[in-house]
Design a protein around this motif. Sequence first.
Motif, PDB file in Angstrom:
ATOM      1  N   TRP A   1      42.124  52.444  50.572  1.00 37.11           N
ATOM      2  CA  TRP A   1      40.916  53.194  50.901  1.00 37.11           C
ATOM      3  C   TRP A   1      40.234  53.798  49.678  1.00 37.11           C
ATOM      4  O   TRP A   1      39.290  54.555  49.804  1.00 37.11           O
ATOM      5  CB  TRP A   1      41.166  54.326  51.904  1.00 37.11           C
ATOM      6  CG  TRP A   1      41.851  53.862  53.132  1.00 37.11           C
ATOM      7  CD1 TRP A   1      43.192  53.920  53.383  1.00 37.11           C
ATOM      8  CD2 TRP A   1      41.271  53.236  54.276  1.00 37.11           C
ATOM      9  NE1 TRP A   1      43.471  53.376  54.610  1.00 37.11           N
ATOM     10  CE2 TRP A   1      42.304  52.952  55.177  1.00 37.11           C
ATOM     11  CE3 TRP A   1      39.958  52.893  54.603  1.00 37.11           C
ATOM     12  CZ2 TRP A   1      42.076  52.332  56.389  1.00 37.11           C
ATOM     13  CZ3 TRP A   1      39.741  52.289  55.835  1.00 37.11           C
ATOM     14  CH2 TRP A   1      40.795  52.019  56.709  1.00 37.11           C
TER      15      TRP A   1
ATOM     16  N   THR B   1      30.312  50.104  52.827  1.00 36.84           N
ATOM     17  CA  THR B   1      31.244  51.002  53.542  1.00 36.84           C
ATOM     18  C   THR B   1      30.821  51.223  54.991  1.00 36.84           C
ATOM     19  O   THR B   1      31.606  51.738  55.778  1.00 36.84           O
ATOM     20  CB  THR B   1      31.320  52.371  52.851  1.00 36.84           C
ATOM     21  OG1 THR B   1      29.998  52.868  52.692  1.00 36.84           O
ATOM     22  CG2 THR B   1      32.011  52.303  51.526  1.00 36.84           C
TER      23      THR B   1
ATOM     24  N   TRP C   1      33.286  52.550  57.925  1.00 43.53           N
ATOM     25  CA  TRP C   1      33.097  53.846  58.577  1.00 43.53           C
ATOM     26  C   TRP C   1      32.931  53.681  60.085  1.00 43.53           C
ATOM     27  O   TRP C   1      33.451  54.467  60.866  1.00 43.53           O
ATOM     28  CB  TRP C   1      31.874  54.556  57.990  1.00 43.53           C
ATOM     29  CG  TRP C   1      32.158  55.179  56.668  1.00 43.53           C
ATOM     30  CD1 TRP C   1      33.352  55.191  56.018  1.00 43.53           C
ATOM     31  CD2 TRP C   1      31.248  55.887  55.835  1.00 43.53           C
ATOM     32  NE1 TRP C   1      33.246  55.847  54.826  1.00 43.53           N
ATOM     33  CE2 TRP C   1      31.959  56.291  54.689  1.00 43.53           C
ATOM     34  CE3 TRP C   1      29.904  56.210  55.937  1.00 43.53           C
ATOM     35  CZ2 TRP C   1      31.376  57.006  53.661  1.00 43.53           C
ATOM     36  CZ3 TRP C   1      29.321  56.934  54.911  1.00 43.53           C
ATOM     37  CH2 TRP C   1      30.041  57.332  53.782  1.00 43.53           C
TER      38      TRP C   1
ATOM     39  N   TRP D   1      35.486  58.634  48.628  1.00 42.09           N
ATOM     40  CA  TRP D   1      34.481  57.581  48.814  1.00 42.09           C
ATOM     41  C   TRP D   1      33.449  57.588  47.687  1.00 42.09           C
ATOM     42  O   TRP D   1      33.254  56.556  47.050  1.00 42.09           O
ATOM     43  CB  TRP D   1      33.792  57.738  50.174  1.00 42.09           C
ATOM     44  CG  TRP D   1      34.708  57.475  51.323  1.00 42.09           C
ATOM     45  CD1 TRP D   1      35.342  58.405  52.087  1.00 42.09           C
ATOM     46  CD2 TRP D   1      35.134  56.210  51.823  1.00 42.09           C
ATOM     47  NE1 TRP D   1      36.125  57.798  53.025  1.00 42.09           N
ATOM     48  CE2 TRP D   1      36.018  56.450  52.908  1.00 42.09           C
ATOM     49  CE3 TRP D   1      34.851  54.890  51.461  1.00 42.09           C
ATOM     50  CZ2 TRP D   1      36.604  55.429  53.628  1.00 42.09           C
ATOM     51  CZ3 TRP D   1      35.452  53.879  52.190  1.00 42.09           C
ATOM     52  CH2 TRP D   1      36.317  54.143  53.260  1.00 42.09           C
TER      53      TRP D   1
ATOM     54  N   SER E   1      34.981  56.374  44.620  1.00 40.14           N
ATOM     55  CA  SER E   1      35.162  54.918  44.649  1.00 40.14           C
ATOM     56  C   SER E   1      33.866  54.206  44.306  1.00 40.14           C
ATOM     57  O   SER E   1      33.841  53.278  43.491  1.00 40.14           O
ATOM     58  CB  SER E   1      35.609  54.462  46.044  1.00 40.14           C
ATOM     59  OG  SER E   1      36.927  54.852  46.274  1.00 40.14           O
ATOM     60  N   TRP E   2      32.777  54.668  44.950  1.00 40.88           N
ATOM     61  CA  TRP E   2      31.477  54.039  44.676  1.00 40.88           C
ATOM     62  C   TRP E   2      31.142  54.122  43.185  1.00 40.88           C
ATOM     63  O   TRP E   2      30.777  53.133  42.559  1.00 40.88           O
ATOM     64  CB  TRP E   2      30.365  54.754  45.451  1.00 40.88           C
ATOM     65  CG  TRP E   2      30.418  54.555  46.922  1.00 40.88           C
ATOM     66  CD1 TRP E   2      30.892  53.464  47.581  1.00 40.88           C
ATOM     67  CD2 TRP E   2      29.985  55.469  47.922  1.00 40.88           C
ATOM     68  NE1 TRP E   2      30.773  53.650  48.935  1.00 40.88           N
ATOM     69  CE2 TRP E   2      30.215  54.864  49.176  1.00 40.88           C
ATOM     70  CE3 TRP E   2      29.412  56.743  47.901  1.00 40.88           C
ATOM     71  CZ2 TRP E   2      29.903  55.490  50.381  1.00 40.88           C
ATOM     72  CZ3 TRP E   2      29.095  57.351  49.103  1.00 40.88           C
ATOM     73  CH2 TRP E   2      29.341  56.742  50.321  1.00 40.88           C
TER      74      TRP E   2
END
Lengths: 269, 167
Positions: free
Chosen positions: B31, B113, B117, B141, B144-145
């Motif tokens: 994740w 994503t 989601w 998140w 990560s982006w």
Amino acid sequence: MKFFRDQARQLGLVLGVILIAVVLYYAGWLRPVEHWASTVAQPWLGLAYATIDSYSPLYSTTDSTLLAENRTLKDQLTSVVQQNQDLQVQLQQYDDYQAELKFAQQREYTILPAKVTTRLGSSTVGQWLYINRGSTDGIAVGYPVIYGPGMLLGVVDTVHESYSQVELLTNDGTTIQGQTQTTAATTGILQGQFGTSLMMNYIVKDQPIAVGDVIVTNDQDRLIPAGFIIGTVGQVTDEPSELFKSALVNPMVRYGNNAIVSVVLPTGL
Amino acid sequence: MSRLRTALLIALGAATVIVEIVSWSIPSLAWRIYPSWVYVAIITSVLSWPRSLYVAVGLGFVLDLFAPAPFGIWMLMLALLVVVSQWVKTTWVKQASALAAFAAIGCGMMAATIPIWFWLILSYRSAVLSPVIQLVPWWSWPISWLGLSVLSALLIRIIPSPYERLF
């Protein structure tokens, strides 16, 4: 939005392919492909997991090892749960005895702890407890048996060498004298009934008694000292035609299996 | 495109599939890191449109065969990544710079994503997902982006693209 208009054909094609793939997958038609992909990828995945294993052994552990470990852990868990259960029982027994000991020390009684080994009988014929103390421990008929902080459970009615039988106060035919735990004590004679409660009879009409009053022993029985809790008044009956009032008394004793009770010895009486 | 480049691209794709699948079972990576996103970001530069879209969907198909998510999620994710990246770079950032690549890929990854989601929201209370989601903080998140976009943009600048019009 020009981009999407220009590429509508390609985007529609891709979306259609995705939808068809999803439908085929859930229809089960892609199982051979899935199986083939899994077969091809498995050696490489195994290699990758083995590489990672140098950092964490979890990923290369075999199923049989994990199963064996799981089985061992389950056995250990069962054992620990059993130990915990035993400890809970011991803890409860310790709490019981601590309450009994504290009560006895406050009143300067001598008590002998005993374990309830069996409970026999029924509400119709009466109920008896068997405790693991007998004549060799100095137990004699008539000794009171208490539970917790001075709650009278019953009286020893048969003594054997290594164990004794205790008759509960609630048995039919059991009689004991008691009074309310109030400043102006109201006295009466309590008789067990139906194995579940006691009836306090011979209460003089002008003596006060009310629902909720605590009934205790009053030192009128030879071997039973004053102050042991018998129960609480659940109902008062005052018939105009009767000479005395009566009261239903509910015992306060609630004990479990393997309970630790105490026999009150006469040395302190 | 030369055969060597094609072979390298296929080998890199296969390696990506393996690394992606392995990463799912590593709590510190699951994740958070998506190797397939980086690979798809690279092919948006190396391959022409719409070939990059087809390859991305193909890669998504293979990942869907192994993924614990409902079948189709990975195809949608990777298709969205390519489509949105392509849309941003052809419409908004028409320049060949690392920053432009970063912007296009970053938008693509955010769009990618959406299927995850959607799946997470639908299955939030499932016994499998709840503990996993609790382990992953919300701020992982955007990190990560950001991290994957920067990495992809740098790789795109390093790997020579045969299509000058792209970045």
